[in-house]
Design a protein around this motif. Structure first.
Motif, PDB file in Angstrom:
ATOM      1  N   PHE A  95      27.546  31.069  61.116  1.00 16.16           N
ATOM      2  CA  PHE A  95      28.910  31.369  61.559  1.00 16.16           C
ATOM      3  C   PHE A  95      29.119  30.772  62.955  1.00 16.16           C
ATOM      4  CE2 PHE A  95      27.534  34.954  58.884  1.00 16.16           C
ATOM      5  CZ  PHE A  95      28.443  34.810  57.848  1.00 16.16           C
ATOM      6  N   GLY A  96      30.264  30.159  63.162  1.00 14.66           N
ATOM      7  CA  GLY A  96      30.583  29.595  64.461  1.00 14.66           C
ATOM      8  C   GLY A  96      32.020  29.886  64.842  1.00 14.66           C
ATOM      9  N   GLU A  97      32.406  29.361  65.987  1.00 15.16           N
ATOM     10  CA  GLU A  97      33.765  29.567  66.509  1.00 15.16           C
ATOM     11  C   GLU A  97      34.301  28.204  66.930  1.00 15.16           C
ATOM     12  OE1 GLU A  97      35.420  33.268  69.234  1.00 15.16           O
ATOM     13  OE2 GLU A  97      33.290  32.829  69.190  1.00 15.16           O
ATOM     14  N   TRP A  98      35.557  27.942  66.652  1.00 11.83           N
ATOM     15  CA  TRP A  98      36.124  26.622  66.902  1.00 11.83           C
ATOM     16  C   TRP A  98      37.361  26.724  67.782  1.00 11.83           C
ATOM     17  CZ3 TRP A  98      34.494  21.755  66.113  1.00 11.83           C
ATOM     18  CH2 TRP A  98      35.430  20.726  66.276  1.00 11.83           C
ATOM     19  N   TRP A  99      37.402  25.881  68.797  1.00 13.83           N
ATOM     20  CA  TRP A  99      38.581  25.751  69.656  1.00 13.83           C
ATOM     21  C   TRP A  99      39.176  24.355  69.453  1.00 13.83           C
ATOM     22  CZ3 TRP A  99      34.752  29.021  70.978  1.00 13.83           C
ATOM     23  CH2 TRP A  99      35.071  30.200  71.678  1.00 13.83           C
ATOM     24  N   LYS A 100      40.498  24.267  69.422  1.00 10.95           N
ATOM     25  CA  LYS A 100      41.147  22.950  69.397  1.00 10.95           C
ATOM     26  C   LYS A 100      40.960  22.255  70.745  1.00 10.95           C
ATOM     27  CE  LYS A 100      44.801  24.220  66.104  1.00 10.95           C
ATOM     28  NZ  LYS A 100      46.263  24.408  65.927  1.00 10.95           N
ATOM     29  N   ALA A 101      40.991  23.023  71.804  1.00  8.52           N
ATOM     30  CA  ALA A 101      40.855  22.462  73.151  1.00  8.52           C
ATOM     31  C   ALA A 101      39.378  22.293  73.511  1.00  8.52           C
ATOM     32  CB  ALA A 101      41.556  23.357  74.167  1.00  8.52           C
ATOM     33  N   ASP A 102      39.119  21.615  74.603  1.00  7.45           N
ATOM     34  CA  ASP A 102      37.762  21.402  75.089  1.00  7.45           C
ATOM     35  C   ASP A 102      37.229  22.695  75.709  1.00  7.45           C
ATOM     36  OD1 ASP A 102      35.493  19.594  75.991  1.00  7.45           O
ATOM     37  OD2 ASP A 102      36.181  20.414  77.907  1.00  7.45           O
ATOM     38  N   THR A 103      36.100  23.188  75.205  1.00 10.56           N
ATOM     39  CA  THR A 103      35.606  24.499  75.649  1.00 10.56           C
ATOM     40  C   THR A 103      35.103  24.487  77.093  1.00 10.56           C
ATOM     41  OG1 THR A 103      33.537  23.937  74.502  1.00 10.56           O
ATOM     42  CG2 THR A 103      35.049  25.435  73.383  1.00 10.56           C
ATOM     43  N   GLU A 104      34.577  23.365  77.557  1.00 14.62           N
ATOM     44  CA  GLU A 104      34.137  23.308  78.958  1.00 14.62           C
ATOM     45  C   GLU A 104      35.344  23.426  79.900  1.00 14.62           C
ATOM     46  OE1 GLU A 104      30.576  23.088  80.142  1.00 14.62           O
ATOM     47  OE2 GLU A 104      30.973  24.099  78.252  1.00 14.62           O
ATOM     48  N   THR A 105      36.444  22.798  79.528  1.00 21.88           N
ATOM     49  CA  THR A 105      37.674  22.922  80.327  1.00 21.88           C
ATOM     50  C   THR A 105      38.167  24.363  80.323  1.00 21.88           C
ATOM     51  OG1 THR A 105      38.282  20.648  79.786  1.00 21.88           O
ATOM     52  CG2 THR A 105      40.042  22.088  80.591  1.00 21.88           C
ATOM     53  N   ILE A 106      38.082  25.009  79.155  1.00 21.97           N
ATOM     54  CA  ILE A 106      38.567  26.390  79.021  1.00 21.97           C
ATOM     55  C   ILE A 106      37.801  27.335  79.942  1.00 21.97           C
ATOM     56  CG2 ILE A 106      38.603  28.377  77.444  1.00 21.97           C
ATOM     57  CD1 ILE A 106      39.385  26.412  75.215  1.00 21.97           C
ATOM     58  N   ILE A 107      36.469  27.293  79.912  1.00 21.51           N
ATOM     59  CA  ILE A 107      35.709  28.243  80.723  1.00 21.51           C
ATOM     60  C   ILE A 107      35.791  27.883  82.199  1.00 21.51           C
ATOM     61  CG2 ILE A 107      33.503  27.067  80.322  1.00 21.51           C
ATOM     62  CD1 ILE A 107      34.167  30.860  80.961  1.00 21.51           C
ATOM     63  N   ASN A 108      35.832  26.596  82.529  1.00 20.10           N
ATOM     64  CA  ASN A 108      35.954  26.210  83.948  1.00 20.10           C
ATOM     65  C   ASN A 108      37.273  26.693  84.540  1.00 20.10           C
ATOM     66  OD1 ASN A 108      33.448  24.986  83.909  1.00 20.10           O
ATOM     67  ND2 ASN A 108      34.263  22.939  83.492  1.00 20.10           N
ATOM     68  N   GLN A 109      38.364  26.568  83.786  1.00 16.25           N
ATOM     69  CA  GLN A 109      39.664  27.045  84.269  1.00 16.25           C
ATOM     70  C   GLN A 109      39.663  28.557  84.425  1.00 16.25           C
ATOM     71  OE1 GLN A 109      42.404  25.420  81.359  1.00 16.25           O
ATOM     72  NE2 GLN A 109      42.638  23.472  82.470  1.00 16.25           N
ATOM     73  N   ALA A 110      39.024  29.251  83.464  1.00 17.69           N
ATOM     74  CA  ALA A 110      38.985  30.720  83.532  1.00 17.69           C
ATOM     75  C   ALA A 110      38.167  31.190  84.737  1.00 17.69           C
ATOM     76  CB  ALA A 110      38.407  31.286  82.236  1.00 17.69           C
ATOM     77  N   MET A 111      37.046  30.552  84.991  1.00 18.39           N
ATOM     78  CA  MET A 111      36.224  30.945  86.138  1.00 18.39           C
ATOM     79  C   MET A 111      36.947  30.664  87.450  1.00 18.39           C
ATOM     80  SD  MET A 111      33.655  32.386  84.778  1.00 18.39           S
ATOM     81  CE  MET A 111      32.586  32.594  86.197  1.00 18.39           C
ATOM     82  N   GLN A 112      37.729  29.618  87.475  1.00 20.45           N
ATOM     83  CA  GLN A 112      38.490  29.285  88.675  1.00 20.45           C
ATOM     84  C   GLN A 112      39.617  30.281  88.904  1.00 20.45           C
ATOM     85  OE1 GLN A 112      37.776  26.899  90.844  1.00 20.45           O
ATOM     86  NE2 GLN A 112      39.551  27.245  92.165  1.00 20.45           N
ATOM     87  N   SER A 113      40.321  30.638  87.835  1.00 22.06           N
ATOM     88  CA  SER A 113      41.504  31.507  87.969  1.00 22.06           C
ATOM     89  C   SER A 113      41.144  32.985  88.031  1.00 22.06           C
ATOM     90  CB  SER A 113      42.455  31.280  86.797  1.00 22.06           C
ATOM     91  OG  SER A 113      41.899  31.804  85.593  1.00 22.06           O
ATOM     92  N   GLY A 114      39.968  33.338  87.498  1.00 21.37           N
ATOM     93  CA  GLY A 114      39.572  34.740  87.469  1.00 21.37           C
ATOM     94  C   GLY A 114      40.104  35.497  86.280  1.00 21.37           C
ATOM     95  N   GLY A 115      40.839  34.818  85.397  1.00 21.88           N
ATOM     96  CA  GLY A 115      41.381  35.473  84.211  1.00 21.88           C
ATOM     97  C   GLY A 115      40.473  35.301  83.009  1.00 21.88           C
ATOM     98  N   ALA A 116      40.949  35.807  81.873  1.00 22.24           N
ATOM     99  CA  ALA A 116      40.179  35.688  80.642  1.00 22.24           C
ATOM    100  C   ALA A 116      40.399  34.308  80.020  1.00 22.24           C
ATOM    101  CB  ALA A 116      40.602  36.770  79.646  1.00 22.24           C
ATOM    102  N   PRO A 117      39.364  33.694  79.442  1.00 24.50           N
ATOM    103  CA  PRO A 117      39.538  32.379  78.822  1.00 24.50           C
ATOM    104  C   PRO A 117      40.324  32.476  77.522  1.00 24.50           C
ATOM    105  CG  PRO A 117      37.311  33.186  78.461  1.00 24.50           C
ATOM    106  CD  PRO A 117      37.973  34.170  79.376  1.00 24.50           C
ATOM    107  N   ASN A 118      40.901  31.368  77.102  1.00 24.06           N
ATOM    108  CA  ASN A 118      41.634  31.340  75.837  1.00 24.06           C
ATOM    109  C   ASN A 118      40.700  31.659  74.673  1.00 24.06           C
ATOM    110  OD1 ASN A 118      43.877  30.555  77.262  1.00 24.06           O
ATOM    111  ND2 ASN A 118      43.734  28.388  76.712  1.00 24.06           N
ATOM    112  N   ILE A 119      41.239  32.390  73.686  1.00 23.98           N
ATOM    113  CA  ILE A 119      40.435  32.736  72.515  1.00 23.98           C
ATOM    114  C   ILE A 119      40.352  31.535  71.574  1.00 23.98           C
ATOM    115  CG2 ILE A 119      40.974  35.194  72.665  1.00 23.98           C
ATOM    116  CD1 ILE A 119      43.024  34.773  70.404  1.00 23.98           C
ATOM    117  N   SER A 120      39.394  31.585  70.655  1.00 19.51           N
ATOM    118  CA  SER A 120      39.191  30.485  69.719  1.00 19.51           C
ATOM    119  C   SER A 120      40.334  30.408  68.709  1.00 19.51           C
ATOM    120  CB  SER A 120      37.858  30.649  68.991  1.00 19.51           C
ATOM    121  OG  SER A 120      37.775  31.905  68.354  1.00 19.51           O
ATOM    122  N   ASP A 121      40.418  29.258  68.028  1.00 17.79           N
ATOM    123  CA  ASP A 121      41.469  29.022  67.032  1.00 17.79           C
ATOM    124  C   ASP A 121      40.996  29.305  65.614  1.00 17.79           C
ATOM    125  OD1 ASP A 121      43.669  27.801  68.734  1.00 17.79           O
ATOM    126  OD2 ASP A 121      41.977  26.515  69.254  1.00 17.79           O
ATOM    127  N   ALA A 122      39.685  29.380  65.409  1.00 16.13           N
ATOM    128  CA  ALA A 122      39.165  29.629  64.062  1.00 16.13           C
ATOM    129  C   ALA A 122      37.702  30.020  64.141  1.00 16.13           C
ATOM    130  CB  ALA A 122      39.312  28.375  63.194  1.00 16.13           C
TER     131      ALA A 122
END
Length: 591
Positions: free
Chosen positions: A184-211
Motif C-alpha cells: 500500500f502506498g500514497e500518491w501526490w500529484k504534486a512534488d512531495t519534497e516541495t510539499i513538506i519543505n513548504q509546510a516546514m517553512q510555513s509551520g502549517g500542515a502539509p497538503n494531503i495525498s490525492d490517492a
C-alpha cells in the motif's frame, strides 16, 4: 547478463502464473546460477543487489511527474533472501537529493552502520556518490520492506523484503500455492519534497495525498485510473500467501476483500498464532502476512479488494479508497460469458473505528512455540514513560506562520521535539565526539504531569533538542507510551529501529502504573517493530537492549516525524567481542 534484481522482479511480477513448486524451482535455479552469489561462513549465502537511485516519469491520475525511484521501478524491486543470508546492496545516487535507504524491521545485529536513517546512523549519500549496505538477516523470516529514510523521499522509494525460511524448513502454517506482495502506498500529484519543505517553512500542515495505491496502482474509484488497477488472479481451491506492507506516508489503513476471510499468520516478520479476520488494520511501517483461501469453484463474480484510512486526529486526511480486483481463473467454456461479471464490494470499518483497531491488535499474539519461543523479558532493569504529543513552536521573528495564533505545528516525545544533528549520531557515539552533537539527558518521564487524555495544559509549546537515552548493553527496558489530547488525541504508529519489542498491553485513557501492569501478557505478547499508540490511550512494550549502536525511534506518520516526534537510544558496547559495534566501513558517506 541479467541482474539478480531484474530476474527476481520478473519472477514476482507474474507470481500467479506458476505453481509454488515452479516458483521455488525458478528461485533456487536463479540463486544457484549467478556468479556473484557467494557461500558465506554464516550458514547462508551472500546476495548482491544494486540500487540505482534515478528519476523516472510516471503517470497517475491523468498527470505525469518525475519521481525518485530505484532502478526506474515503482514500487521498487523486491529483495529476496533466506534467514541467515548476508545482503550486500550497493546504493548509487544519481538524483539531486541526498538519499539513504532503511531496511525496515531488519534487526541489524552489530551492523548499525547499515540501518540507514539520515543523521542517525549515517550521513546521507550525496549526488554522484554510493554506499554499500552490508548486513545479515538473523533470526527473522517473513515480510519486511525497504524505504528511503530522509525527508519525504519514501513517498516513492520503497519495495518489499521477502525473507524465506532456511532451506528445508517449512512454514508453521499450511503451505501456500504461491505468494503475492501487496504494498500500500500514497500518491501526490504534486512534488512531495516541495510539499513538506513548504509546510516546514510555513509551520502549517502539509497538503494531503490525492490517492492511495496497491502495488503503485490507485484503482478505478479515482479519476483516470480505470486501467491503473491491481488484479489478483486466483485458481479455485488454492491458498495464497499475501504479504501486506503499509508503505503509505501518513495513513493507517483498513484492508478487506469482498466475501473472503483472511488468516493472519505473521506480523513484522514474526510468526503469530493464526486467526481469521475479514478486515486487517495495518499502520505505516507494519507488515502482515495473511492466507487467502480461494473458493472451491469459480464464482460468477469479481471481488473488490479495498483499503481506506483509519484516522483519528484533528487534521484533514485523504478520505479516499484504493481498490483492486480479485478475479478467479475460469474454464475456457465460461470465459466468453464472464466478461461482465458483477462486482462485489467489501464493507470497511468507519474511518475512526478505534474499537475495531483495539480489538484487532489484541488478537495478534506470538506463536510462542518450542521452535519459535517468545523471549519476553521477565525482569525489567529500566522503566520509561513517554508521552507522544502534538504541540507548537514559536514563529521566527519577522515571519508569519500558519499554526494557531501565529505558531508552528510541532510534535514531541516527553515534550522534546527532536532536532536532527548535522553529523550522524552513530559516528559521534563511536568516536566519543558527542559534544555539540547530542546530550544523553532525554527525560525518562514527562517534565510536567497532567491529565494526559483530559483537558490539556494551557502552555503546549514544546522544547527542542538532540537528546538521547543511554543504555548499558543487555539492559531490559519497559516503555509505556501515552497518547495525549494536546491539540487532539491521535493514534501514533511508533517504530523502533534495531530491535523487536513485545507488546505487553494497551488501553484507553491514562496508564495506571498501579493496576495496569497486572494485565501485562508475559506469555505470548505480539513481537513487533512498529506499534500503534492508541488514540487517547497507551501501549506498554518491553525489549532487551542487546544490540550496540544508536537506534532511532519515531512515529511512522511521516508528517509527525518531520515535526519532531522522534528520539534515539544509545546502547553501549558489552564486554564480549561479539557484543561490540565494529568500526564503520571505509565508504561510509560523509556529511
Amino acid at each position: 547478463m541479467c541482474s539478480l534484481t531484474s530476474l527476481t522482479s520478473f519472477i514476482f511480477q507474474s507470481p500467479l502464473l506458476m505453481s509454488r513448486a515452479f516458483f521455488f524451482f525458478a528461485l533456487s535455479t536463479l540463486w544457484a546460477g549467478l556468479p556473484y552469489q557467494v557461500l558465506s561462513k554464516h550458514a547462508g549465502v551472500t546476495r548482491h543487489y544494486q540500487f540505482d537511485i534515478k528519476l523516472q516519469n510516471v503517470t497517475r491520475l491523468c498527470q505525469t511527474k518525475s519521481i525518485v525511484t530505484v532502478n526506474g521501478q515503482f514500487p521498487g524491486p523486491r529483495i529476496i533472501a533466506r534467514e541467515g543470508d548476508r545482503l550486500l546492496i550497493k546504493v548509487v545516487n544519481h538524483v539531486q537529493y541526498n538519499v539513504t535507504i532503511h531496511w525496515h524491521g531488519i534487526r541489524q545485529l552489530r551492523s548499525g552502520w547499515a540501518d540507514g536513517p539520515a543523521y542517525i546512523t549515517q550521513c546521507p549519500i550525496q549526488t554522484g556518490q554510493s554506499y554499500l549496505y552490508n548486513f545479515t538477516v538473523s533470526g527473522q523470516r517473513g515480510t519486511l520492506f525497504w524505504h528511503a529514510h530522509i525527508s519525504w523521499l519514501r513517498a516513492t522509494l520503497y519495495g518489499p523484503i521477502v525473507i524465506l525460511p532456511r532451506k528445508h524448513v517449512p512454514y508453521p502454517f499450511p503451505q501456500p500455492f504461491t505468494e503475492v506482495p501487496i504494498v500500500f502506498g500514497e500518491w501526490w500529484k504534486a512534488d512531495t519534497e516541495t510539499i513538506i519543505n513548504q509546510a516546514m517553512q510555513s509551520g502549517g500542515a502539509p497538503n494531503i495525498s490525492d490517492a492511495y495505491t496497491i502495488n503503485g496502482l490507485p484503482g478505478p474509484l479515482y479519476n483516470c485510473s480505470s486501467k491503473d488497477v491491481f488484479k489478483l488472479k486466483v485458481k479455485p481451491g488454492k491458498t495464497y500467501l499475501l504479504r501486506l506492507i503499509n508503505a503509505a506516508l501518513n495513513d493507517e489503513l483498513f484492508f478487506r476483500i469482498a466475501n473472503h476471510s483472511l488468516t493472519v499468520v505473521e506480523a513484522d516478520a514474526a510468526y503469530v498464532k493464526p486467526f481469521k479476520t475479514d478486515t486487517v488494520l495495518i499502520t505505516p511501517g507494519q507488515t502482515t502476512n495473511v492466507l487467502l483461501r480461494a473458493m472451491p469453484r469459480a464464482p460468477n463474480a469479481t471481488f473488490v479488494m479495498a483499503a481506506h484510512p483509519y484516522a483519528t486526529g484533528p487534521a484533514a486526511f485523504d478520505n479516499t479508497t484504493v481498490t483492486g480486483f480479485l478475479e478467479y481463473e475460469r474454464p475456457k467454456s465460461l470465459k466468453a460469458k464472464s466478461r461482465k461479471l458483477p462486482l462485489l464490494r467489501p464493507k470497511l470499518p468507519k474511518f475512526n473505528d478505534t474499537a475495531y483497531s483495539m480489538k484487532f491488535n489484541r488478537k495478534i499474539r506470538s506463536l510462542a512455540s518450542a521452535k519459535f519461543p517468545a523471549k519476553v523479558p521477565q525482569k525489567v532493569d529500566r522503566r520509561f514513560f513517554f508521552t507522544v504529543s502534538l504541540g507548537l513552536r514559536p514563529c521566527p521573528e519577522n515571519q508569519t506562520c500558519q499554526g494557531p495564533n501565529n505558531t508552528k505545528l510541532a510534535a514531541s516525545v516527553n515534550n522534546v521535539s527532536f532536532v536532527l544533528p548535522n553529523t550522524a549520531l552513530l559516528q559521534a557515539h563511536f568516536f566519543n565526539k558527542s559534544k555539540g552533537v547530542y546530550t544523553p539527558d532525554f527525560p525518562s518521564n514527562p517534565p510536567i504531569k497532567f491529565n494526559y487524555t483530559g483537558t490539556p495544559p494551557k502552555n503546549i509549546m514544546v522544547t527542542s533538542g538532540t537528546k538521547v537515552v543511554a543504555l548499558p548493553f543487555n539492559t531490559s527496558v519497559e516503555l509505556v507510551m501515552q497518547d495525549t489530547s494536546v491539540i487532539g488525541a491521535e493514534s501514533h504508529p511508533l517504530h523502533l529501529h534495531g530491535f523487536n519489542f513485545f507488546v505487553m498491553a494497551q488501553g484507553i485513557g491514562n496508564f495506571d502504573p498501579k493496576n495496569d501492569p497486572a494485565e501485562f501478557n508475559l506469555v505470548d505478547p505480539a513481537e513487533r517493530n512498529t506499534v500503534g499508540v492508541p488514540s487517547g490511550g497507551w501501549v506498554a512494550i518491553r525489549f532487551l537492549a542487546d544490540n550496540p549502536g544508536v537506534w532511532f525511534m519515531h512515529c511512522h506518520l511521516e508528517v509527525h516525524t518531520s515535526w519532531g516526534l522522534k528520539m534515539a537510544w544509545v546502547v553501549t558496547d558489552g564486554k564480549g567481542r561479539k557484543q561490540k559495534l565494529p568500526p564503520p566501513p571505509s565508504d561510509l558517506p560523509k556529511c
